[in-house]
Design a protein around this motif. Structure first.
Motif, PDB file in Angstrom:
ATOM      1  N   ALA A   5       0.837  -1.204   0.000  1.00  0.00           N
ATOM      2  CA  ALA A   5       0.000   0.000   0.000  1.00  0.00           C
ATOM      3  C   ALA A   5       0.869   1.250   0.000  1.00  0.00           C
ATOM      4  N   VAL A   6       1.950   1.202   0.784  1.00  0.00           N
ATOM      5  CA  VAL A   6       2.852   2.355   0.811  1.00  0.00           C
ATOM      6  C   VAL A   6       3.470   2.553  -0.567  1.00  0.00           C
ATOM      7  N   MET A   7       3.919   1.447  -1.172  1.00  0.00           N
ATOM      8  CA  MET A   7       4.510   1.546  -2.511  1.00  0.00           C
ATOM      9  C   MET A   7       3.525   2.154  -3.499  1.00  0.00           C
ATOM     10  N   ARG A   8       2.268   1.741  -3.369  1.00  0.00           N
ATOM     11  CA  ARG A   8       1.256   2.241  -4.285  1.00  0.00           C
ATOM     12  C   ARG A   8       1.085   3.752  -4.120  1.00  0.00           C
ATOM     13  N   GLU A   9       1.114   4.187  -2.866  1.00  0.00           N
ATOM     14  CA  GLU A   9       0.962   5.625  -2.643  1.00  0.00           C
ATOM     15  C   GLU A   9       2.121   6.396  -3.260  1.00  0.00           C
ATOM     16  N   ALA A  41      -4.946  12.044  -8.459  1.00  0.00           N
ATOM     17  CA  ALA A  41      -4.836  11.387  -7.153  1.00  0.00           C
ATOM     18  C   ALA A  41      -6.193  10.858  -6.706  1.00  0.00           C
ATOM     19  N   ALA A  42      -7.234  11.663  -6.916  1.00  0.00           N
ATOM     20  CA  ALA A  42      -8.570  11.247  -6.498  1.00  0.00           C
ATOM     21  C   ALA A  42      -9.039  10.040  -7.300  1.00  0.00           C
ATOM     22  N   SER A  43      -8.688  10.028  -8.602  1.00  0.00           N
ATOM     23  CA  SER A  43      -9.114   8.905  -9.438  1.00  0.00           C
ATOM     24  C   SER A  43      -8.510   7.596  -8.955  1.00  0.00           C
ATOM     25  N   TYR A  44      -7.302   7.684  -8.383  1.00  0.00           N
ATOM     26  CA  TYR A  44      -6.670   6.471  -7.881  1.00  0.00           C
ATOM     27  C   TYR A  44      -7.051   6.207  -6.430  1.00  0.00           C
ATOM     28  N   GLY A  45      -8.018   6.931  -5.917  1.00  0.00           N
ATOM     29  CA  GLY A  45      -8.550   6.632  -4.601  1.00  0.00           C
ATOM     30  C   GLY A  45      -7.746   7.172  -3.439  1.00  0.00           C
ATOM     31  N   ALA A  46      -6.920   8.182  -3.663  1.00  0.00           N
ATOM     32  CA  ALA A  46      -6.218   8.790  -2.533  1.00  0.00           C
ATOM     33  C   ALA A  46      -7.226   9.571  -1.696  1.00  0.00           C
ATOM     34  N   GLU A  47      -7.056   9.507  -0.376  1.00  0.00           N
ATOM     35  CA  GLU A  47      -8.071  10.126   0.474  1.00  0.00           C
ATOM     36  C   GLU A  47      -8.088  11.637   0.296  1.00  0.00           C
ATOM     37  N   SER A  48      -6.889  12.235   0.386  1.00  0.00           N
ATOM     38  CA  SER A  48      -6.861  13.666   0.109  1.00  0.00           C
ATOM     39  C   SER A  48      -5.497  14.023  -0.431  1.00  0.00           C
ATOM     40  N   ALA A  49      -5.477  14.968  -1.320  1.00  0.00           N
ATOM     41  CA  ALA A  49      -4.210  15.387  -1.916  1.00  0.00           C
ATOM     42  C   ALA A  49      -4.218  16.898  -2.003  1.00  0.00           C
ATOM     43  N   GLU A  50      -3.053  17.485  -1.798  1.00  0.00           N
ATOM     44  CA  GLU A  50      -2.942  18.939  -1.912  1.00  0.00           C
ATOM     45  C   GLU A  50      -1.769  19.223  -2.816  1.00  0.00           C
ATOM     46  N   SER A  51      -1.942  20.199  -3.704  1.00  0.00           N
ATOM     47  CA  SER A  51      -0.772  20.569  -4.495  1.00  0.00           C
ATOM     48  C   SER A  51      -0.637  22.081  -4.472  1.00  0.00           C
ATOM     49  N   TYR A  52       0.601  22.511  -4.465  1.00  0.00           N
ATOM     50  CA  TYR A  52       0.882  23.935  -4.491  1.00  0.00           C
ATOM     51  C   TYR A  52       1.822  24.172  -5.655  1.00  0.00           C
ATOM     52  N   VAL A  53       1.347  24.915  -6.626  1.00  0.00           N
ATOM     53  CA  VAL A  53       2.116  25.074  -7.860  1.00  0.00           C
ATOM     54  C   VAL A  53       2.512  26.528  -8.058  1.00  0.00           C
ATOM     55  N   PHE A  60       3.750  18.716  -3.603  1.00  0.00           N
ATOM     56  CA  PHE A  60       2.582  17.849  -3.667  1.00  0.00           C
ATOM     57  C   PHE A  60       2.536  16.938  -2.446  1.00  0.00           C
ATOM     58  N   THR A  61       1.393  16.890  -1.822  1.00  0.00           N
ATOM     59  CA  THR A  61       1.231  16.065  -0.631  1.00  0.00           C
ATOM     60  C   THR A  61       0.098  15.083  -0.841  1.00  0.00           C
ATOM     61  N   LEU A  62       0.365  13.841  -0.481  1.00  0.00           N
ATOM     62  CA  LEU A  62      -0.643  12.806  -0.626  1.00  0.00           C
ATOM     63  C   LEU A  62      -0.948  12.248   0.756  1.00  0.00           C
ATOM     64  N   GLU A  63      -2.216  12.236   1.102  1.00  0.00           N
ATOM     65  CA  GLU A  63      -2.579  11.749   2.419  1.00  0.00           C
ATOM     66  C   GLU A  63      -3.364  10.462   2.273  1.00  0.00           C
ATOM     67  N   GLY A  64      -2.932   9.416   2.935  1.00  0.00           N
ATOM     68  CA  GLY A  64      -3.678   8.164   2.899  1.00  0.00           C
ATOM     69  C   GLY A  64      -3.774   7.609   4.295  1.00  0.00           C
ATOM     70  N   GLU A  65      -3.837   6.264   4.369  1.00  0.00           N
ATOM     71  CA  GLU A  65      -3.894   5.662   5.702  1.00  0.00           C
ATOM     72  C   GLU A  65      -2.513   5.715   6.341  1.00  0.00           C
ATOM     73  N   HIS A  66      -1.513   5.834   5.504  1.00  0.00           N
ATOM     74  CA  HIS A  66      -0.136   5.792   5.988  1.00  0.00           C
ATOM     75  C   HIS A  66       0.391   7.201   6.151  1.00  0.00           C
ATOM     76  N   PRO A  67       1.538   7.329   6.794  1.00  0.00           N
ATOM     77  CA  PRO A  67       2.079   8.676   7.023  1.00  0.00           C
ATOM     78  C   PRO A  67       2.046   9.523   5.744  1.00  0.00           C
ATOM     79  N   THR A  68       1.732  10.777   5.908  1.00  0.00           N
ATOM     80  CA  THR A  68       1.590  11.682   4.770  1.00  0.00           C
ATOM     81  C   THR A  68       2.903  11.808   4.012  1.00  0.00           C
ATOM     82  N   LYS A  69       2.787  11.792   2.708  1.00  0.00           N
ATOM     83  CA  LYS A  69       3.989  11.896   1.882  1.00  0.00           C
ATOM     84  C   LYS A  69       3.981  13.225   1.141  1.00  0.00           C
TER      85      LYS A  69
END
Lengths: 255, 146
Positions: A5-9, A41-53, A60-69
């Motif tokens: 799951a972590v690898m997938r994220e 990110a949403a299409s791949y089922g990530a719970e929440s994602a934030e990007s600052y461009v 880019f931050t991806l939040e899932g069940e695991h520590p935020t990346k």
């Protein structure tokens, strides 16, 4: 299981970042880049994602069940290649429809990044020349200035492309190109080939003018992307200054 | 007028090629540019100021671009690029710069202010048409729900 799951994220994050990078480097609007990244990110089922461009970096931050990346990448080169924007846009739509898995999407993005889909140089120069000449007529110039503008615009733009490859200071290539254009215009009028110096210069300088940047900058500012707007505005002003000073040097020398 | 049509079409399509839009969008790009320029010229010939004329032209350019973007499923920016370029105050900016060079700062500052106003008008035109588009979408969604 969790490791997978972590690898997938991580993979999802890489896909989003690559998509954002290609779009930003090809001249897409900032808000569109942010939107596309979050959508993928949403299409791949990530719970929440934030990007600052911003025009120079993506965070880019991806939040899932695991520590935020979170990951940041630098954007060094910026050009205009709307074909790539369209390709990534298309891909993001297909991802949304569930057509590609994460690793397939990554492969496709890599291909788009490497792909050289630009038109041949001579067609680009030809297009710039035609556009320059047409602008003379649009701005109320005479048909006698059509040909001089065609030549000045073509030479100016090809010089710009040529120099831009060697010197990685944008300012210099724009400055020297407008130097060329202005001297072409002045000499064509001097030899009785053209009629109005002003009209020829305005027309042939148009392919270099940062019109899109100016408008985009104001658009970004209005949308609340203050940093992106200011950065683009600075880039536009610098380009306009380069073109202006190139023309000014010739005008001072010959007036 | 005919030549204005021809040249604005060619110029906008040319810009499409410089900015490397997909092949099947070049003609649409030219069309958007042509319509925008036509609207602009029509108003300017009625002695309207360049600022409101640019605003109206940019509004319609963005409107057409939104329609095209929806029809052909391509990003809006591809069509707006071609349409906006002819409206950009390149000539005015040049004039301003020329007056700076000959030390006529009084006229130069006036022209530079005008350049900013025209650029702002174009941007506001685009934003307005986006708002328009958004409202239309909302209304349509509400209709569908009913």
């Amino acid at each position: 299981m969790t490791k997978n799951a972590v690898m997938r994220e991580i993979e999802i994050r890489e896909v989003c970042l690559l998509a954002g990078k290609i779009m930003l480097e090809s001249g897409a609007e900032t808000y569109r880049v942010e939107d596309t990244m979050v959508r993928i990110a949403a299409s791949y089922g990530a719970e929440s994602a934030e990007s600052y461009v911003t025009p120079t970096a993506i965070i880019f931050t991806l939040e899932g069940e695991h520590p935020t990346k979170t990951k940041m990448i630098r954007i060094i080169t910026r050009g205009t290649d709307l074909n790539k924007v369209a390709l990534v846009n298309n891909l993001s739509r297909e991802i949304h429809n569930g057509k590609w898995t994460v690793s397939e999407a990554y492969q496709l993005l890599k291909e788009i990044e490497k792909k050289n889909v630009t038109y041949p140089i001579w067609i680009q120069i030809f297009a710039a020349a035609i556009a320059s000449a047409c602008f003379v007529i649009m701005f109320g110039g005479r048909w006698g200035d059509f040909l001089p503008a065609l030549i000045a615009g073509g030479i100016g733009y090809s010089w710009f492309i040529y120099i831009d490859r060697f010197v990685h200071i944008r300012f210099f290539s724009e400055f020297s190109a407008s130097l060329f254009i202005a001297s072409c215009a002045v000499s064509s009028v001097y030899f009785g080939f053209g009629e109005e110096v002003d009209k020829i210069i305005i027309g042939s300088v148009m392919p270099l003018v940062p019109g899109l940047l100016i408008t985009n900058a104001i658009r970004d500012l209005m949308a609340g992307h203050l940093i992106a707007g200011l950065a683009k505005g600075a880039e536009a002003v610098l380009t306009a200054f380069a073109i202006g000073s190139g023309v000014a040097v010739i005008l001072i020398l010959f007036s | 007028m005919f030549f204005q049509l021809m040249t604005s079409f060619a110029a906008a399509a040319g810009f499409g090629i410089i900015f490397n839009v997909p092949k099947n969008s070049i003609l649409k790009c030219g069309f958007t540019g042509m319509v925008g320029w036509l609207i602009y010229i029509a108003f300017v010939e009625q002695r309207m100021d360049a600022v409101p004329a640019s605003f109206i032209a940019a509004f319609f350019v963005a409107l057409i671009s939104h329609v095209f973007a929806k029809w052909y499923k391509t990003p809006v920016i591809i069509f707006t690029v071609g349409g906006i370029i002819p409206l950009v105050p390149g000539g005015l900016a040049y004039d301003a710069m020329r007056h700076f060079v000959i030390n006529d700062y009084y006229t130069a500052i006036q022209l530079a202010a005008k350049v900013l106003l025209v650029a702002g008008a174009i941007a506001i035109g685009i934003v307005f048409s986006e708002v328009f588009n958004e409202i239309y979408k909302r209304m349509k969604m509400r209709e569908d729900r009913m």
